[in-house]
Design an enzyme around this catalytic site. Structure first.
Site, mmCIF file in Angstrom:
data_model
loop_
_atom_site.group_PDB
_atom_site.id
_atom_site.type_symbol
_atom_site.label_atom_id
_atom_site.label_comp_id
_atom_site.label_asym_id
_atom_site.label_seq_id
_atom_site.Cartn_x
_atom_site.Cartn_y
_atom_site.Cartn_z
ATOM 1 C CB THR A 37 38.519 46.959 41.867
ATOM 2 O OG1 THR A 37 39.906 46.644 42.093
ATOM 3 C CG2 THR A 37 38.398 47.956 40.718
ATOM 4 C CB SER A 65 37.212 41.203 52.050
ATOM 5 O OG SER A 65 38.006 40.759 50.977
ATOM 6 N N GLY A 66 39.539 42.683 53.161
ATOM 7 C CA GLY A 66 40.991 42.822 53.171
ATOM 8 C C GLY A 66 41.512 44.230 52.957
ATOM 9 C CE1 TYR A 119 47.322 37.264 43.819
ATOM 10 C CE2 TYR A 119 49.544 36.606 44.446
ATOM 11 C CZ TYR A 119 48.468 37.466 44.573
ATOM 12 O OH TYR A 119 48.542 38.533 45.438
HETATM 13 P P1 NDP Z 1 40.987 39.643 49.682
HETATM 14 O O1 NDP Z 1 40.676 38.289 49.135
HETATM 15 O O2 NDP Z 1 40.620 39.941 51.083
HETATM 16 O O3 NDP Z 1 40.362 40.765 48.755
HETATM 17 C C1 NDP Z 1 40.228 40.596 47.391
HETATM 18 C C2 NDP Z 1 39.046 41.381 46.918
HETATM 19 O O4 NDP Z 1 38.920 41.183 45.500
HETATM 20 C C3 NDP Z 1 37.727 40.942 47.539
HETATM 21 O O5 NDP Z 1 36.977 42.091 47.839
HETATM 22 C C4 NDP Z 1 37.078 40.148 46.429
HETATM 23 O O6 NDP Z 1 35.663 40.181 46.446
HETATM 24 C C5 NDP Z 1 37.577 40.913 45.232
HETATM 25 N N1 NDP Z 1 37.389 40.163 43.982
HETATM 26 C C6 NDP Z 1 37.813 38.919 43.687
HETATM 27 N N2 NDP Z 1 37.381 38.565 42.456
HETATM 28 C C7 NDP Z 1 36.670 39.601 41.981
HETATM 29 C C8 NDP Z 1 35.953 39.837 40.783
HETATM 30 N N3 NDP Z 1 35.865 38.902 39.817
HETATM 31 N N4 NDP Z 1 35.345 41.025 40.614
HETATM 32 C C9 NDP Z 1 35.396 41.974 41.573
HETATM 33 N N5 NDP Z 1 36.050 41.805 42.734
HETATM 34 C C10 NDP Z 1 36.668 40.633 42.936
HETATM 35 O O7 NDP Z 1 42.566 39.791 49.459
HETATM 36 P P2 NDP Z 1 43.592 41.000 49.796
HETATM 37 O O8 NDP Z 1 42.913 42.120 50.453
HETATM 38 O O9 NDP Z 1 44.752 40.372 50.447
HETATM 39 O O10 NDP Z 1 44.060 41.410 48.331
HETATM 40 C C11 NDP Z 1 43.942 42.712 47.826
HETATM 41 C C12 NDP Z 1 45.112 43.009 46.908
HETATM 42 O O11 NDP Z 1 46.324 42.969 47.652
HETATM 43 C C13 NDP Z 1 45.297 42.024 45.771
HETATM 44 O O12 NDP Z 1 45.618 42.741 44.590
HETATM 45 C C14 NDP Z 1 46.478 41.178 46.204
HETATM 46 O O13 NDP Z 1 47.184 40.661 45.095
HETATM 47 C C15 NDP Z 1 47.280 42.226 46.930
HETATM 48 N N6 NDP Z 1 48.275 41.730 47.858
HETATM 49 C C16 NDP Z 1 47.928 41.003 48.965
HETATM 50 C C17 NDP Z 1 48.906 40.561 49.833
HETATM 51 C C18 NDP Z 1 48.577 39.775 51.048
HETATM 52 O O14 NDP Z 1 49.498 39.374 51.738
HETATM 53 N N7 NDP Z 1 47.315 39.532 51.367
HETATM 54 C C19 NDP Z 1 50.319 40.872 49.594
HETATM 55 C C20 NDP Z 1 50.556 41.645 48.411
HETATM 56 C C21 NDP Z 1 49.562 42.057 47.597
HETATM 57 P P3 NDP Z 1 34.782 39.245 47.437
HETATM 58 O O15 NDP Z 1 34.789 39.962 48.757
HETATM 59 O O16 NDP Z 1 33.445 39.254 46.777
HETATM 60 O O17 NDP Z 1 35.444 37.911 47.489
#
Ligand code: NDP
Length: 315
Positions: A8, A12-13, A190
């Site tokens: 899911t 991105s990311g 969050y």
């Molecule tokens: P990003 O914002 O880059 O990625 C988040 C993703 O979730 C995007 O693809 C976004 O879609 C998607 N998303 C958001 N809302 C919805 C929705 N309603 N339905 C479907 N998809 C959705 O963040 P990260 O890559 O950093 O985060 C990924 C995971 O890593 C998360 O679970 C976060 O909690 C975890 N994490 C991140 C850390 C960090 O330092 N960044 C540290 C620890 C954990 P869209 O592209 O359309 O916006």
């Protein structure tokens, strides 16, 4: 045959980096479950993923109808499900007022926890049907929800209290938009959602591991300070956060490296232990990390499970 993995939020990311890392091995077909189809397609192309290694399917976790629709569409595709990665998340640290999902749940917990909870519960049937030798259900956790760490002690701290807000449906009409019934705080919402993610993984493990052999795992991939997660933060924060993590806390990890870590949890033959919260040390070796007291509270995990079942219409 190739393994078949649903990720899911792979647009991105961390999700995209993991999709890319798995696709490149040639051993995985990645189903990118994303809310923005075109963004996901562009992301896969610019990551250099070749078409035969991925499929994009629509999923908006902030709508339970969309979650059910995704499950139907996935089943109609005829693909097996070998691994499910619950990765997507929203983070609204500067929001003054809560936003809500289609069903009226506060957006962070509604999306990050309740959307994934329903998705995982429904897809358990599909995981059970797969004949893949190492089936896994992974939920991305975070250090920020884990109050036994330095980062987890930066206020506002995660705290689910007695779950009165969650039980009331996470909206201000009935009770409160916050799980513990308190005033809205986007950063805390969050962190609370991440505690729910980690509790859910352990509850899955207790209920289903022995009977199904499925590996349930969570992880903290490191601080990926450059991802879109921080898109709603103030500009000064977004400028200073990556160097701060790189040079001060030294917790910084690149998107590429974090993707390799999550890809390991998906496919590495040595990471089959269930009920584990994985982390990595400075040399990028994985280890079993300890969860905070609240994130490993057995009683709370069961309560979160039972209340969530009611909210998503499973009980
Ligand atoms: P990003 O914002 O880059 O990625 C988040 C993703 O979730 C995007 O693809 C976004 O879609 C998607 N998303 C958001 N809302 C919805 C929705 N309603 N339905 C479907 N998809 C959705 O963040 P990260 O890559 O950093 O985060 C990924 C995971 O890593 C998360 O679970 C976060 O909690 C975890 N994490 C991140 C850390 C960090 O330092 N960044 C540290 C620890 C954990 P869209 O592209 O359309 O916006």
């Amino acid at each position: 045959r190739k393994g078949s993995v649903v990720i899911t939020g792979a647009s991105s990311g961390l999700g995209l980096a993991t999709a890319k890392a798995l696709a490149e091995t040639g051993k995985w077909h990645v189903i990118m479950a994303c809310r923005d189809f075109l963004k996901a397609e562009r992301a896969a192309k610019s990551a250099g993923m070749s078409k035969e290694n991925y499929t994009i399917m629509h999923l908006d976790l902030s709508s339970l109808d969309s979650v059910r629709q995704f499950v139907d569409n996935f089943r109609q595709s005829g693909r097996p499900l070998d691994v499910l990665v619950n990765n997507a998340a929203v983070y609204q640290p500067t929001a003054r007022e809560p936003a809500f999902t289609a069903e009226g749940f506060e957006l962070s917990v509604g999306t990050n926890h309740l959307g994934h909870f329903l998705l995982s519960r429904l897809l358990m049937d599909d995981l059970n049907k797969s004949d893949y030798p190492s089936k896994r259900l992974i939920i991305v956790g975070s250090i920020t929800g884990n109050t036994n760490t330095l980062a987890g002690n930066v206020p506002p701290k995660a705290n689910l209290g007695d779950l009165r807000g969650l039980a009331g449906g996470l909206n201000e009409l009935n009770s409160s938009a916050m799980i513990d019934g308190g005033n809205f705080d986007g950063a805390k919402a969050y962190k609370d959602s991440k505690i729910c993610n980690m509790l859910t993984m352990q509850e899955f493990h207790r209920r289903y591991h022995e009977e199904t052999g499925i590996t349930f795992a969570s992880l903290y991939p490191g601080c990926i300070a450059t991802t879109g997660l921080f898109r709603e933060h103030i500009p000064l924060f977004r400028t200073l956060f990556p160097p701060f993590q790189k040079y001060i806390t030294k917790g910084f990890v690149s998107e590429e490296e974090s993707g390799k870590r999550l890809a390991q949890v998906v496919s590495d033959p040595s990471l089959t232990k269930s009920g584990v919260y994985w982390s990595w040390n400075k040399d990028s070796a994985s280890f079993e990390n300890q969860l905070s007291q609240e994130a490993s509270d057995v009683d709370k995990a069961r309560k979160v499970w039972e209340v969530s079942e009611k909210l998503v219409g499973l009980a």
